[in-house]
Design a protein around this motif. Structure first.
Motif, PDB file in Angstrom:
ATOM      1  N   ALA A 176       0.874  -0.917  -0.259  1.00 39.94           N
ATOM      2  CA  ALA A 176      -0.198   0.119   0.323  1.00 39.94           C
ATOM      3  C   ALA A 176       1.103   1.181  -0.216  1.00 39.94           C
ATOM      4  O   ALA A 176       0.513   2.191  -0.678  1.00 39.94           O
ATOM      5  CB  ALA A 176      -0.993  -0.186   1.262  1.00 39.94           C
ATOM      6  N   MET A 177       1.699   1.320   0.825  1.00 41.62           N
ATOM      7  CA  MET A 177       3.078   2.368   0.983  1.00 41.62           C
ATOM      8  C   MET A 177       3.189   2.688  -0.692  1.00 41.62           C
ATOM      9  O   MET A 177       3.255   4.064  -1.161  1.00 41.62           O
ATOM     10  CB  MET A 177       3.967   2.322   2.340  1.00 41.62           C
ATOM     11  CG  MET A 177       3.158   2.409   3.301  1.00 41.62           C
ATOM     12  SD  MET A 177       4.010   1.564   5.020  1.00 41.62           S
ATOM     13  CE  MET A 177       5.477   2.845   4.423  1.00 41.62           C
ATOM     14  N   ARG A 178       3.935   1.444  -1.621  1.00 44.90           N
ATOM     15  CA  ARG A 178       4.849   1.909  -2.547  1.00 44.90           C
ATOM     16  C   ARG A 178       3.564   2.293  -3.611  1.00 44.90           C
ATOM     17  O   ARG A 178       3.987   3.002  -4.262  1.00 44.90           O
ATOM     18  CB  ARG A 178       5.504   0.640  -2.960  1.00 44.90           C
ATOM     19  CG  ARG A 178       6.625  -0.400  -2.094  1.00 44.90           C
ATOM     20  CD  ARG A 178       6.470  -1.191  -2.930  1.00 44.90           C
ATOM     21  NE  ARG A 178       7.957  -2.435  -1.573  1.00 44.90           N
ATOM     22  CZ  ARG A 178       7.885  -3.511  -2.274  1.00 44.90           C
ATOM     23  NH1 ARG A 178       7.419  -4.509  -2.413  1.00 44.90           N
ATOM     24  NH2 ARG A 178       8.570  -3.916  -0.963  1.00 44.90           N
ATOM     25  N   ALA A 179       2.636   1.794  -3.581  1.00 47.55           N
ATOM     26  CA  ALA A 179       1.384   2.825  -4.415  1.00 47.55           C
ATOM     27  C   ALA A 179       1.173   3.878  -4.185  1.00 47.55           C
ATOM     28  O   ALA A 179       0.880   4.912  -5.324  1.00 47.55           O
ATOM     29  CB  ALA A 179       0.023   1.818  -4.226  1.00 47.55           C
ATOM     30  N   GLY A 180       0.918   4.502  -2.729  1.00 52.49           N
ATOM     31  CA  GLY A 180       0.269   5.876  -2.371  1.00 52.49           C
ATOM     32  C   GLY A 180       2.073   6.234  -2.696  1.00 52.49           C
ATOM     33  O   GLY A 180       1.733   7.180  -3.566  1.00 52.49           O
ATOM     34  N   GLU A 181       3.294   6.088  -2.881  1.00 51.46           N
ATOM     35  CA  GLU A 181       4.202   6.583  -3.355  1.00 51.46           C
ATOM     36  C   GLU A 181       3.976   6.837  -5.178  1.00 51.46           C
ATOM     37  O   GLU A 181       4.325   8.128  -5.732  1.00 51.46           O
ATOM     38  CB  GLU A 181       5.601   5.993  -3.287  1.00 51.46           C
ATOM     39  CG  GLU A 181       5.847   6.304  -1.888  1.00 51.46           C
ATOM     40  CD  GLU A 181       7.675   6.044  -1.638  1.00 51.46           C
ATOM     41  OE1 GLU A 181       8.212   6.324  -0.843  1.00 51.46           O
ATOM     42  OE2 GLU A 181       8.231   4.989  -2.794  1.00 51.46           O
ATOM     43  N   GLU A 182       4.051   6.029  -5.513  1.00 54.71           N
ATOM     44  CA  GLU A 182       3.715   5.620  -7.346  1.00 54.71           C
ATOM     45  C   GLU A 182       3.246   6.927  -7.838  1.00 54.71           C
ATOM     46  O   GLU A 182       3.104   7.771  -8.545  1.00 54.71           O
ATOM     47  CB  GLU A 182       3.398   4.141  -7.912  1.00 54.71           C
ATOM     48  CG  GLU A 182       4.582   3.366  -7.020  1.00 54.71           C
ATOM     49  CD  GLU A 182       6.225   3.479  -8.108  1.00 54.71           C
ATOM     50  OE1 GLU A 182       5.780   3.752  -9.022  1.00 54.71           O
ATOM     51  OE2 GLU A 182       6.812   3.028  -7.582  1.00 54.71           O
ATOM     52  N   ALA A 183       2.079   6.769  -6.922  1.00 55.41           N
ATOM     53  CA  ALA A 183       0.508   7.350  -7.540  1.00 55.41           C
ATOM     54  C   ALA A 183       0.894   9.334  -7.229  1.00 55.41           C
ATOM     55  O   ALA A 183       0.275  10.443  -7.776  1.00 55.41           O
ATOM     56  CB  ALA A 183      -0.651   7.423  -6.245  1.00 55.41           C
ATOM     57  N   GLN A 184       1.788   9.389  -6.214  1.00 54.31           N
ATOM     58  CA  GLN A 184       2.347  11.271  -6.804  1.00 54.31           C
ATOM     59  C   GLN A 184       3.096  10.957  -7.790  1.00 54.31           C
ATOM     60  O   GLN A 184       4.139  12.527  -7.409  1.00 54.31           O
ATOM     61  CB  GLN A 184       3.092  10.971  -4.836  1.00 54.31           C
ATOM     62  CG  GLN A 184       2.142  10.558  -4.049  1.00 54.31           C
ATOM     63  CD  GLN A 184       1.224  11.551  -3.869  1.00 54.31           C
ATOM     64  OE1 GLN A 184       0.992  12.730  -4.002  1.00 54.31           O
ATOM     65  NE2 GLN A 184      -0.552  11.433  -3.773  1.00 54.31           N
ATOM     66  N   VAL A 185       3.916  10.325  -8.517  1.00 60.69           N
ATOM     67  CA  VAL A 185       4.760  11.038  -9.623  1.00 60.69           C
ATOM     68  C   VAL A 185       4.054  11.579 -10.456  1.00 60.69           C
ATOM     69  O   VAL A 185       3.112  11.309 -11.411  1.00 60.69           O
ATOM     70  CB  VAL A 185       4.853   9.063  -9.895  1.00 60.69           C
ATOM     71  CG1 VAL A 185       6.207   9.779 -11.107  1.00 60.69           C
ATOM     72  CG2 VAL A 185       5.971   8.546  -9.003  1.00 60.69           C
ATOM     73  N   ALA A 186       4.864  12.510 -10.948  1.00 64.04           N
ATOM     74  CA  ALA A 186       4.449  13.412 -11.713  1.00 64.04           C
ATOM     75  C   ALA A 186       4.422  13.077 -13.533  1.00 64.04           C
ATOM     76  O   ALA A 186       4.751  12.057 -13.768  1.00 64.04           O
ATOM     77  CB  ALA A 186       5.544  15.024 -11.510  1.00 64.04           C
ATOM     78  N   PRO A 187       3.339  13.315 -14.176  1.00 64.46           N
ATOM     79  CA  PRO A 187       3.138  13.285 -15.564  1.00 64.46           C
ATOM     80  C   PRO A 187       4.511  13.417 -16.387  1.00 64.46           C
ATOM     81  O   PRO A 187       4.870  13.800 -16.070  1.00 64.46           O
ATOM     82  CB  PRO A 187       2.552  13.931 -16.221  1.00 64.46           C
ATOM     83  CG  PRO A 187       1.010  13.910 -14.676  1.00 64.46           C
ATOM     84  CD  PRO A 187       2.313  14.280 -13.907  1.00 64.46           C
ATOM     85  N   LEU A 188       5.031  11.824 -17.537  1.00 63.18           N
ATOM     86  CA  LEU A 188       5.823  12.373 -18.160  1.00 63.18           C
ATOM     87  C   LEU A 188       6.072  14.114 -18.959  1.00 63.18           C
ATOM     88  O   LEU A 188       6.974  14.339 -18.695  1.00 63.18           O
ATOM     89  CB  LEU A 188       6.348  11.391 -19.097  1.00 63.18           C
ATOM     90  CG  LEU A 188       7.616  11.777 -19.989  1.00 63.18           C
ATOM     91  CD1 LEU A 188       8.485  10.792 -19.028  1.00 63.18           C
ATOM     92  CD2 LEU A 188       7.154   9.674 -20.795  1.00 63.18           C
TER      93      LEU A 188
END
Length: 311
Positions: free
Chosen positions: A26-38
């Motif tokens: 869950a924590m990894r998914a939360g981090e990935e969701a914050q990544v800016a669009p390319l």
């Protein structure tokens, strides 16, 4: 100096962590969701995913080429307490390093705890340096390694491994520089070991009480805090290691271990620069690089690698 007002504002808005044990998925998914669009990331001449082939297995890497004539190499290890972080979550850090230094940057997607036991991640980082040096070559020029937090701990460990390998007749290319952003260098979390553990215990994002549970996945996988590969500050002989830049944060429980390691490197004859960012907290290079004062860490890294850095 007080904590930067923009950092303080963000910290004040953070929700309380959920109760119960940490959930890596869950924590990894939360981090990935914050990544800016390319399309919102720094543009470079080329960015490509590749695979570093090693005896211990294939290691995913991402290669950043800032310009067609880029030369020299920097291999980057992301942070995340050995179980978080990825090529995606730290993509903006690698891009900034490539842009400011002008070097080819290879970011390493090493194996993480708890799925992979110690020393899998460390082996991947070392293997990726060997692979990158062979593929891109330093040409007798710059071969730097850099990392933040736990990734900076890998930097210190890999620098020592490469030194020992060369001394004993190995074929590792000579690492010329090591750069550590707020490094995790001592996984013995005795609160009285360093004054900053008490001074910055609460209220600055990373809290002292959270160090043990966040690193538990790594330690439970077989990483012994007494092992210098796990806690590089415990290595007795630091002579002969690459010149170092260590950047710490005033409001970080781990501030003092980074600065103590820098002092030990200097005492061992290693050319070492230690800079404390007096307005910052742990993680500022990853989390707050959009603040100009925080982005300065990348500029300072470039100056260090170019030999223009005042000690």
């Amino acid at each position: 100096m007080t904590l930067h007002p923009e950092i303080a504002e963000v910290l004040a808005s953070l929700p309380e962590p959920p109760p119960g044990p940490l959930d890596p998925v869950a924590m990894r998914a939360g981090e990935e969701a914050q990544v800016a669009p390319l399309d919102e990331r720094v543009g470079l001449h080329a960015v490509e995913d590749a695979t570093a082939h090693a005896e211990t297995g294939d290691v995913p890497v991402r290669v950043y080429t800032p310009s067609p004539d880029a030369s020299g190499l920097l291999v980057y290890f992301h942070g995340g307490a050995f179980f978080l972080g990825s090529l995606e979550t730290h993509d903006h850090v690698a891009r900034a390093l490539a842009k400011e230094t002008g070097l080819v940057v290879v970011s390493v997607g090493y194996r993480r705890a708890p799925e992979s036991a110690f020393p899998a991640g460390l082996q991947d980082c070392y293997a990726a340096v060997r692979w990158a040096a062979e593929r891109y070559g330093s040409g007798g020029g710059t071969l730097a390694i850099a990392g933040d937090s736990s990734g900076a701990g890998f930097v210190a460990a890999v620098a020592a491994m490469a030194h020992d390998d060369a001394v004993t007749g190995g074929h590792s290319d000579r690492i010329t520089h090591q750069i550590m952003f707020y490094p995790s260098l001592d996984l013995d979390f005795d609160i009285d070991r360093y004054p900053s553990m008490r001074e910055n215990a609460e209220g600055y994002g990373l809290e002292t009480a959270g160090l043990a549970p966040f690193n538990a996945f790594y330690l439970d996988s077989g990483a012994d805090p007494a092992d210098p590969r796990v806690s590089p500050i415990k290595r007795e002989d630091l002579t002969g290691l690459p010149q170092a830049l260590i950047i710490t944060a005033q409001y970080d429980p781990m501030r003092d271990e980074g600065e103590r390691y820098g002092a030990r490197l200097s005492d061992a004859g290693v050319e070492t620069t230690v800079r404390r960012y007096s307005f910052a907290n742990h993680g500022f290079v990853q989390n707050f690089s959009w603040i100009p004062e925080c982005y300065q860490a990348f500029v300072e890294t470039a100056e260090f690698l170019a030999g223009r850095h005042a000690r």
